[in-house]
Each structure stands twice: as C-alpha cells, then as structure tokens.
Design a protein around this motif. Structure first.
Motif, short mmCIF file in Angstrom:
data_model
loop_
_atom_site.label_atom_id
_atom_site.label_comp_id
_atom_site.label_asym_id
_atom_site.label_seq_id
_atom_site.Cartn_x
_atom_site.Cartn_y
_atom_site.Cartn_z
N ASP A 23 58.68 -57.64 64.77
CA ASP A 23 57.32 -58.06 65.13
C ASP A 23 56.46 -57.00 65.82
O ASP A 23 55.40 -57.33 66.35
N PHE A 24 56.83 -55.73 65.80
CA PHE A 24 56.06 -54.72 66.51
C PHE A 24 54.59 -54.72 66.07
O PHE A 24 53.69 -54.75 66.89
N LEU A 25 54.34 -54.66 64.78
CA LEU A 25 52.98 -54.66 64.25
C LEU A 25 52.23 -55.91 64.72
O LEU A 25 51.07 -55.84 65.16
N LEU A 26 52.88 -57.04 64.65
CA LEU A 26 52.25 -58.33 64.94
C LEU A 26 51.93 -58.48 66.42
O LEU A 26 50.82 -58.89 66.79
N THR A 27 52.87 -58.14 67.29
CA THR A 27 52.61 -58.27 68.73
C THR A 27 51.59 -57.23 69.20
O THR A 27 50.80 -57.50 70.09
N TYR A 28 51.59 -56.07 68.58
CA TYR A 28 50.59 -55.05 68.90
C TYR A 28 49.20 -55.56 68.54
O TYR A 28 48.25 -55.44 69.32
N ALA A 29 49.06 -56.14 67.36
CA ALA A 29 47.77 -56.69 66.94
C ALA A 29 47.34 -57.83 67.85
O ALA A 29 46.15 -57.96 68.17
N GLU A 30 48.28 -58.64 68.30
CA GLU A 30 47.95 -59.75 69.22
C GLU A 30 47.36 -59.22 70.51
O GLU A 30 46.42 -59.80 71.06
N LYS A 31 47.88 -58.11 71.00
CA LYS A 31 47.36 -57.51 72.24
C LYS A 31 45.92 -57.06 72.09
O LYS A 31 45.20 -56.91 73.07
N LEU A 32 45.50 -56.86 70.85
CA LEU A 32 44.13 -56.43 70.58
C LEU A 32 43.22 -57.59 70.18
O LEU A 32 42.07 -57.38 69.81
N GLY A 33 43.74 -58.80 70.24
CA GLY A 33 42.91 -59.97 69.99
C GLY A 33 43.19 -60.73 68.71
O GLY A 33 42.59 -61.78 68.48
N ALA A 34 44.05 -60.23 67.87
CA ALA A 34 44.38 -60.95 66.64
C ALA A 34 45.34 -62.09 66.97
O ALA A 34 45.98 -62.10 68.02
N LYS A 35 45.44 -63.03 66.08
CA LYS A 35 46.40 -64.13 66.22
C LYS A 35 47.49 -63.96 65.16
O LYS A 35 47.23 -63.47 64.07
N TRP A 36 48.70 -64.35 65.52
CA TRP A 36 49.82 -64.29 64.58
C TRP A 36 50.14 -65.70 64.14
O TRP A 36 50.60 -66.52 64.93
N ALA A 37 49.85 -66.00 62.88
CA ALA A 37 50.20 -67.29 62.30
C ALA A 37 51.67 -67.21 61.89
O ALA A 37 52.00 -66.61 60.87
N ARG A 38 52.55 -67.78 62.71
CA ARG A 38 53.99 -67.72 62.49
C ARG A 38 54.45 -68.84 61.58
O ARG A 38 54.11 -70.00 61.80
N THR A 39 55.24 -68.48 60.59
CA THR A 39 55.88 -69.50 59.75
C THR A 39 57.39 -69.34 59.95
O THR A 39 57.88 -68.23 60.06
N PRO A 40 58.11 -70.44 60.00
CA PRO A 40 59.56 -70.33 60.22
C PRO A 40 60.28 -69.86 58.97
O PRO A 40 59.80 -70.02 57.85
N VAL A 41 61.45 -69.26 59.18
CA VAL A 41 62.32 -68.96 58.05
C VAL A 41 62.91 -70.29 57.58
O VAL A 41 62.90 -71.28 58.31
N ASP A 42 63.42 -70.32 56.34
CA ASP A 42 63.97 -71.57 55.83
C ASP A 42 65.39 -71.81 56.35
O ASP A 42 65.90 -71.03 57.16
N GLU A 43 66.04 -72.85 55.85
CA GLU A 43 67.37 -73.22 56.34
C GLU A 43 68.43 -72.17 56.03
O GLU A 43 69.52 -72.17 56.61
N HIS A 44 68.11 -71.21 55.13
CA HIS A 44 69.04 -70.12 54.81
C HIS A 44 68.63 -68.83 55.51
O HIS A 44 69.13 -67.75 55.15
N PHE A 45 67.72 -68.93 56.47
CA PHE A 45 67.20 -67.80 57.25
C PHE A 45 66.41 -66.83 56.39
O PHE A 45 66.26 -65.66 56.73
N GLN A 46 65.91 -67.30 55.27
CA GLN A 46 65.08 -66.49 54.38
C GLN A 46 63.61 -66.77 54.68
O GLN A 46 63.23 -67.89 55.02
N GLN A 47 62.77 -65.75 54.53
CA GLN A 47 61.34 -65.94 54.71
C GLN A 47 60.84 -66.93 53.68
O GLN A 47 61.17 -66.82 52.50
#
Length: 176
Positions: A54-78
């Motif tokens: 999540d480095f890219l995502l948390t960095y962008a959040e610090k600058l005001g962007a929002k991270w729309a998080r979706t969970p991985v599925d039951e097999h831990f796949q995106q």
C-alpha cells in the motif's frame, strides 16, 4: 547518467518498447511514491484491494486522495469484480499488485488482461509487477504488452527481488 541511459535502452529492448516508455527510478519505492504524488495531488479516489502493498495508496492519502478499498476474496485473491464496482467518476487510478503482496496470489492472466483492457479505457491502471519473475507463470503473466495499446497502463518493476539487488535500488516504470 550514461549508465542509466544504457540501462534504459536495455530495458526497452528486453520489453519490446522504446526508451521513451522507460523511467528508471531509485527503487520501486520511489516509483510508487512518485505515482502516489501525481494521483494524490489530483484528489479523488484510488481503487485497490486490501491487503496489498500500500505504499502508493497511503502516500496518495496523505496528499488528500481517498483509497477505495475492496477486500480480497475467500481465496485471498484480488477481486476484480469488486474493483470494477468500486470505480466511479471520482476514480483517478486503479492499482493492482500482481502477484499480490502480501498474499502472494497471482491473478489468472486472462482475467487480469481483460480487466486492465476495460479499465484502461476509462482510468489509469498501475500494475505492480515487483514479484512477477517469482510468480508461478513468471513473465508470461506480465501486462507490459498493454503499454503500447493503452496510454493509461503503467507497469512498475524492480531488480531487487529476482536479482537480489536491493542495495542498488533500481526500479523502473514502463508507460507512456
């Protein structure tokens, strides 16, 4: 600089791209940070699964962007369907780590390719391929060939994983 130019030429040749498609950075962390900066400054939302690197995502959040998080599925796949449903008019970037870090799960190539092709028509898509050479299908799973077809596709790579060059900090982007 001459060494970076030579490396850029070799990467371009290896990937079937031009040197203009290659950006060499001080490790993939710098590349992720630069991308987070660009898309974070544009505010809006970045869409990615959770957990992921999540480095890219948390960095962008610090600058005001929002991270729309979706969970991985039951097999831990995106979950590509969930990622698709999370995109909207505020989406500035779709981020996929393949294989995912920390789960290590590789997305099926045909599904990821279809997803990237559809999303890249609407949004920039960043595919982090830091571990691609260590994945079950290796470089055959890469989305780098989409760079020529879709100006919105960005592929991020590093030499530190497969080549053990972490101390040299060499990363690169393949993009327009």
């Amino acid at each position: 600089w001459p060494a970076i130019d030579a490396l850029t030429e070799e990467i371009a040749k290896r990937e079937g791209l031009t040197p203009e498609h290659v950006l060499v950075t001080a490790g993939s962390t710098e590349l992720l940070g630069l991308t987070g900066l660009v898309y974070g400054l544009h505010q809006g939302e970045l869409v990615a699964c959770h957990p992921t690197f999540d480095f890219l995502l948390t960095y962008a959040e610090k600058l005001g962007a929002k991270w729309a998080r979706t969970p991985v599925d039951e097999h831990f796949q995106q979950d590509l369907n969930a990622l698709d449903k999370a995109t909207n008019a505020n989406t500035k970037l779709v981020f996929i780590c393949n294989p995912n870090n920390p789960t290590g799960i590789e997305l099926p190539n045909d599904q990821l390719r279809s997803f990237c092709e559809a999303q890249a028509k609407k949004y920039p898509v960043y595919i982090d391929e830091a571990y691609i050479e260590l994945s079950p299908n290796g470089r055959q799973s890469s989305m780098v060939d989409l760079v020529n077809q879709y100006p919105n596709v960005i592929v991020g790579r590093t030499f530190s994983k497969v080549h053990g060059l972490a101390g040299m900090r060499i990363g690169y982007a393949l993009a327009h």
